[in-house]
Design a protein around this motif. Structure first.
Motif, PDB file in Angstrom:
ATOM      1  N   ARG A 115     -38.513  -7.282  30.202  1.00  0.00           N
ATOM      2  CA  ARG A 115     -39.191  -8.428  29.597  1.00  0.00           C
ATOM      3  C   ARG A 115     -39.006  -8.295  28.092  1.00  0.00           C
ATOM      4  N   PHE A 116     -38.541  -9.390  27.428  1.00  0.00           N
ATOM      5  CA  PHE A 116     -38.152  -9.269  26.028  1.00  0.00           C
ATOM      6  C   PHE A 116     -38.230 -10.614  25.317  1.00  0.00           C
ATOM      7  N   THR A 117     -38.111 -10.566  24.004  1.00  0.00           N
ATOM      8  CA  THR A 117     -37.966 -11.763  23.173  1.00  0.00           C
ATOM      9  C   THR A 117     -36.673 -11.628  22.386  1.00  0.00           C
ATOM     10  N   LEU A 118     -36.119 -12.770  21.976  1.00  0.00           N
ATOM     11  CA  LEU A 118     -34.870 -12.783  21.216  1.00  0.00           C
ATOM     12  C   LEU A 118     -35.013 -13.715  20.029  1.00  0.00           C
ATOM     13  N   GLN A 119     -34.731 -13.199  18.832  1.00  0.00           N
ATOM     14  CA  GLN A 119     -34.758 -13.994  17.615  1.00  0.00           C
ATOM     15  C   GLN A 119     -33.450 -13.761  16.882  1.00  0.00           C
ATOM     16  N   ASP A 120     -32.655 -14.821  16.746  1.00  0.00           N
ATOM     17  CA  ASP A 120     -31.303 -14.679  16.224  1.00  0.00           C
ATOM     18  C   ASP A 120     -30.565 -13.672  17.120  1.00  0.00           C
ATOM     19  N   CYS A 121     -30.070 -12.594  16.556  1.00  0.00           N
ATOM     20  CA  CYS A 121     -29.377 -11.591  17.377  1.00  0.00           C
ATOM     21  C   CYS A 121     -30.245 -10.359  17.638  1.00  0.00           C
ATOM     22  N   ASP A 122     -31.507 -10.433  17.265  1.00  0.00           N
ATOM     23  CA  ASP A 122     -32.397  -9.278  17.393  1.00  0.00           C
ATOM     24  C   ASP A 122     -33.260  -9.366  18.650  1.00  0.00           C
ATOM     25  N   VAL A 123     -33.166  -8.347  19.485  1.00  0.00           N
ATOM     26  CA  VAL A 123     -33.974  -8.256  20.702  1.00  0.00           C
ATOM     27  C   VAL A 123     -35.163  -7.337  20.466  1.00  0.00           C
ATOM     28  N   THR A 151     -23.179  -1.715  32.578  1.00  0.00           N
ATOM     29  CA  THR A 151     -23.153  -3.169  32.610  1.00  0.00           C
ATOM     30  C   THR A 151     -24.354  -3.808  31.952  1.00  0.00           C
ATOM     31  N   ALA A 152     -25.413  -3.046  31.731  1.00  0.00           N
ATOM     32  CA  ALA A 152     -26.608  -3.632  31.136  1.00  0.00           C
ATOM     33  C   ALA A 152     -26.310  -4.283  29.800  1.00  0.00           C
ATOM     34  N   SER A 153     -25.395  -3.694  29.046  1.00  0.00           N
ATOM     35  CA  SER A 153     -25.067  -4.229  27.726  1.00  0.00           C
ATOM     36  C   SER A 153     -24.043  -5.351  27.775  1.00  0.00           C
ATOM     37  N   PHE A 154     -23.503  -5.643  28.982  1.00  0.00           N
ATOM     38  CA  PHE A 154     -22.358  -6.533  29.028  1.00  0.00           C
ATOM     39  C   PHE A 154     -22.502  -7.740  29.934  1.00  0.00           C
ATOM     40  N   LEU A 155     -23.426  -7.754  30.864  1.00  0.00           N
ATOM     41  CA  LEU A 155     -23.558  -8.910  31.756  1.00  0.00           C
ATOM     42  C   LEU A 155     -24.323  -9.978  31.019  1.00  0.00           C
ATOM     43  N   ILE A 156     -23.631 -10.888  30.385  1.00  0.00           N
ATOM     44  CA  ILE A 156     -24.185 -11.702  29.325  1.00  0.00           C
ATOM     45  C   ILE A 156     -24.083 -13.176  29.643  1.00  0.00           C
ATOM     46  N   THR A 157     -25.151 -13.929  29.373  1.00  0.00           N
ATOM     47  CA  THR A 157     -25.085 -15.382  29.475  1.00  0.00           C
ATOM     48  C   THR A 157     -26.220 -16.008  28.688  1.00  0.00           C
ATOM     49  N   ASP A 165     -33.990  -2.371  25.326  1.00  0.00           N
ATOM     50  CA  ASP A 165     -33.712  -1.464  26.433  1.00  0.00           C
ATOM     51  C   ASP A 165     -32.291  -1.758  26.900  1.00  0.00           C
ATOM     52  N   ARG A 166     -31.820  -1.017  27.900  1.00  0.00           N
ATOM     53  CA  ARG A 166     -30.415  -1.158  28.267  1.00  0.00           C
ATOM     54  C   ARG A 166     -30.121  -2.456  29.012  1.00  0.00           C
ATOM     55  N   LEU A 167     -31.142  -3.173  29.437  1.00  0.00           N
ATOM     56  CA  LEU A 167     -30.927  -4.456  30.098  1.00  0.00           C
ATOM     57  C   LEU A 167     -30.993  -5.614  29.100  1.00  0.00           C
ATOM     58  N   SER A 168     -31.984  -5.594  28.205  1.00  0.00           N
ATOM     59  CA  SER A 168     -32.111  -6.679  27.233  1.00  0.00           C
ATOM     60  C   SER A 168     -31.058  -6.605  26.133  1.00  0.00           C
ATOM     61  N   GLU A 169     -30.439  -5.441  25.975  1.00  0.00           N
ATOM     62  CA  GLU A 169     -29.408  -5.271  24.949  1.00  0.00           C
ATOM     63  C   GLU A 169     -28.261  -6.265  25.130  1.00  0.00           C
ATOM     64  N   GLN A 170     -28.033  -6.672  26.392  1.00  0.00           N
ATOM     65  CA  GLN A 170     -26.938  -7.598  26.685  1.00  0.00           C
ATOM     66  C   GLN A 170     -26.975  -8.853  25.829  1.00  0.00           C
ATOM     67  N   PHE A 171     -28.165  -9.363  25.551  1.00  0.00           N
ATOM     68  CA  PHE A 171     -28.275 -10.637  24.837  1.00  0.00           C
ATOM     69  C   PHE A 171     -27.994 -10.489  23.352  1.00  0.00           C
ATOM     70  N   SER A 172     -28.297  -9.313  22.822  1.00  0.00           N
ATOM     71  CA  SER A 172     -27.926  -9.049  21.437  1.00  0.00           C
ATOM     72  C   SER A 172     -26.416  -8.908  21.313  1.00  0.00           C
ATOM     73  N   VAL A 173     -25.790  -8.248  22.297  1.00  0.00           N
ATOM     74  CA  VAL A 173     -24.330  -8.134  22.322  1.00  0.00           C
ATOM     75  C   VAL A 173     -23.704  -9.522  22.363  1.00  0.00           C
ATOM     76  N   GLN A 174     -24.230 -10.386  23.250  1.00  0.00           N
ATOM     77  CA  GLN A 174     -23.705 -11.754  23.377  1.00  0.00           C
ATOM     78  C   GLN A 174     -23.723 -12.492  22.043  1.00  0.00           C
ATOM     79  N   CYS A 175     -24.819 -12.344  21.323  1.00  0.00           N
ATOM     80  CA  CYS A 175     -24.965 -13.043  20.051  1.00  0.00           C
ATOM     81  C   CYS A 175     -23.917 -12.569  19.044  1.00  0.00           C
TER      82      CYS A 175
END
Length: 272
Positions: free
Chosen positions: A111-119, A35-41, A171-181
């Motif tokens: 803990r992460f940063t997001l720029q465009d679709c890159d985490v 679920t780390a890659s999929f729980l997205i918002t 990481d497997r938790l922050s990956e979710q936001f790249s998937v969302q993008c």
């Protein structure tokens, strides 16, 4: 029932209980990995045509908390997952997951940063507790020197740093936001670099269509996504709701004779 029979019966119950707890812990680890890659918002704009090519959504996230139930065909009880996101004073984002089933629990923080679709992950922390026995490990990302270090916290066992060979690494938790993008862009398929412990992998995703699902908030139109695995016997499918900023509402994984199922139980209280 004789004393011997009672003792044997009690020992059998304890043995079965311990086995169930160990399996619950394994299930929790597996579910969090899934679920780390999929729980997205996020606050990215909703697409009127989700599966068509679109421009990248704004690089803006919003704090949230959502709750899910988890079930495995291999254990007789239901677990719970709470997911949350907040922004710290440095402008970085912090994602938190807490999963619990019977006498075992798993916590993850990223803990992460997001720029465009890159985490770019900055730090990841994992803690598992089974009957009070705890296990810790962490990842520390050193972007100026392009390396990441995996450490087993309890034993202070620090592995040699790994070189970061990609422009981004989740990481497997922050990956979710790249998937969302990527999903919000309507890309039919995409790949993402991610790290788990001391192993970097390329994860493959494919959008396969749309489906109407029944949820606690009524019927929702969702996008159906498949995560591909090296093992062809393992099938992971997730349903994301565009009207809730691509929040996951269901996940099912079939692996040989076992099925894992995650369902949303409480949507974020703030409007996404």
């Amino acid at each position: 029932m004789t004393v011997h029979d009672q003792t044997h019966h009690h020992s059998t119950r304890l043995c079965n209980g311990a086995t169930a707890v160990k399996h619950a812990a394994r299930v929790l680890r597996g579910i969090l990995l899934l679920t780390a890659s999929f729980l997205i918002t996020s606050t990215s704009s909703v697409l009127s045509t989700p599966l068509s090519k679109a421009t990248a959504p704004p690089n803006i996230l919003t704090p949230f908390e959502a709750k899910y139930s988890i079930r495995s065909s291999a254990i007789p009880f239901e677990g719970k997952i709470t997911r949350a996101l907040r922004q710290n004073q440095n402008g970085e984002w912090e994602a938190h997951t807490h999963a619990k089933a019977f006498a075992s629990s798993v916590e993850e923080n990223s803990r992460f940063t997001l720029q465009d679709c890159d985490v770019k992950s900055q730090h990841f922390y994992y803690k598992r507790t089974v009957f009070g026995k705890k296990k810790f490990w962490s990842l520390h990302f050193d972007w100026p020197n392009k390396r990441v270090t995996y450490t087993l916290e309890k034993s202070d066992d620090q592995h040699p740093p790994l070189a970061i060979e990609t422009a981004s690494l989740a990481d497997r938790l922050s990956e979710q936001f790249s998937v969302q993008c990527h999903v919000s862009r309507g890309e039919a398929s995409f790949t993402l670099p991610a790290i788990h412990k001391d192993k970097v992998s390329i994860h493959h995703y494919q959008i396969v269509g749309e489906e109407l699902l029944e949820t606690p908030n009524g019927k929702l139109s969702t996008i159906k996504v498949i995560k591909q695995h090296e093992n062809p016997e393992r099938i992971t499918t997730v349903w994301l709701a565009p009207s809730y900023r691509y929040l996951m509402v269901r996940l099912i994984q079939k692996d040989d004779d076992e099925t894992l199922r995650v369902e949303i139980k409480q949507f974020p209280k703030n409007e996404l």
